[in-house]
Design a protein around this motif. Sequence first.
Motif, mmCIF file in Angstrom:
data_model
loop_
_atom_site.group_PDB
_atom_site.id
_atom_site.type_symbol
_atom_site.label_atom_id
_atom_site.label_comp_id
_atom_site.label_asym_id
_atom_site.label_seq_id
_atom_site.Cartn_x
_atom_site.Cartn_y
_atom_site.Cartn_z
ATOM 1 N N LYS A 2 0.829 -1.205 0.000
ATOM 2 C CA LYS A 2 0.000 0.000 0.000
ATOM 3 C C LYS A 2 0.865 1.258 0.000
ATOM 4 N N ALA A 3 1.907 1.269 0.823
ATOM 5 C CA ALA A 3 2.787 2.440 0.888
ATOM 6 C C ALA A 3 3.527 2.635 -0.436
ATOM 7 N N ALA A 4 3.991 1.558 -1.051
ATOM 8 C CA ALA A 4 4.687 1.659 -2.335
ATOM 9 C C ALA A 4 3.738 2.161 -3.415
ATOM 10 N N PHE A 5 2.516 1.663 -3.403
ATOM 11 C CA PHE A 5 1.504 2.083 -4.369
ATOM 12 C C PHE A 5 1.220 3.575 -4.221
ATOM 13 N N GLU A 6 1.008 4.015 -2.983
ATOM 14 C CA GLU A 6 0.720 5.432 -2.725
ATOM 15 C C GLU A 6 1.907 6.324 -3.091
ATOM 16 N N LEU A 7 3.114 5.856 -2.811
ATOM 17 C CA LEU A 7 4.315 6.612 -3.159
ATOM 18 C C LEU A 7 4.417 6.787 -4.674
ATOM 19 N N ALA A 8 4.186 5.714 -5.405
ATOM 20 C CA ALA A 8 4.250 5.791 -6.875
ATOM 21 C C ALA A 8 3.155 6.693 -7.421
ATOM 22 N N GLN A 9 1.985 6.641 -6.830
ATOM 23 C CA GLN A 9 0.898 7.516 -7.292
ATOM 24 C C GLN A 9 1.220 8.976 -7.029
ATOM 25 N N ARG A 10 1.781 9.241 -5.865
ATOM 26 C CA ARG A 10 2.053 10.619 -5.471
ATOM 27 C C ARG A 10 3.259 11.201 -6.208
ATOM 28 N N ASP A 11 4.352 10.417 -6.308
ATOM 29 C CA ASP A 11 5.608 10.945 -6.836
ATOM 30 C C ASP A 11 5.984 10.392 -8.202
ATOM 31 N N GLY A 12 5.114 9.558 -8.774
ATOM 32 C CA GLY A 12 5.416 8.949 -10.059
ATOM 33 C C GLY A 12 6.317 7.743 -9.889
ATOM 34 N N ALA A 13 6.445 6.992 -10.945
ATOM 35 C CA ALA A 13 7.232 5.759 -10.890
ATOM 36 C C ALA A 13 8.691 6.040 -10.553
ATOM 37 N N ALA A 14 9.220 7.180 -11.011
ATOM 38 C CA ALA A 14 10.609 7.514 -10.705
ATOM 39 C C ALA A 14 10.809 7.725 -9.206
ATOM 40 N N GLY A 15 9.756 8.109 -8.510
ATOM 41 C CA GLY A 15 9.838 8.310 -7.065
ATOM 42 C C GLY A 15 9.767 7.031 -6.264
#
Length: 180
Positions: A2-15
């Motif tokens: 969930k945290a990885a998914f939210e991080l990618a959504q918020r900061d993009g795949a590069a994040g």
Amino acid sequence: MKAAFELAQRDGAAGLTMRRLGEELKVDATTLYRLFRDRDELLLAVHDHATAVELEEIGEVPDSEHWQDTLRRIADRIWATAVRSPAIAALTFARTTGGPAERRMVELILETFARSGLSREATVRYYRVFADATLGLAGQVAVLATLAPEIQAKDAASWTRIHAHLPDPSIRRPAPRSRS
């Protein structure tokens, strides 16, 4: 996940990096390498998580539901994922995760086509066409959504500027009748 998914959504795949995810979870990034071999494995796991969310949204398929309606619901959920998570979808729409959610989705689609009465061989062919078309279109919308707004506007304007002035394609014109 969930945290990885939210991080990618918020900061993009590069994040989505092990270091950034470690910071989010307040753990050392080396801990994450015990779970995932590398960033690519993490990205595929995030994609499998997105597929699990799609399956939850689809829910149970009632016996009374027409097989075409089931396919529409599946396609709608795949499209929705690409729209709400374009960074993830853009990088993973053509990838195979091999994860449990992907396997369940494949089985659902195969079972749905089997309900149509197709032969086993035709079921597999239609599965492939459905999956390629659905994922390809979802991937396209996801990739376009990851572009900067000015590039999106430029791309949209080019359709009007270039293609609106082209003659109708020959596919729209009736074929000449043969004289027998």
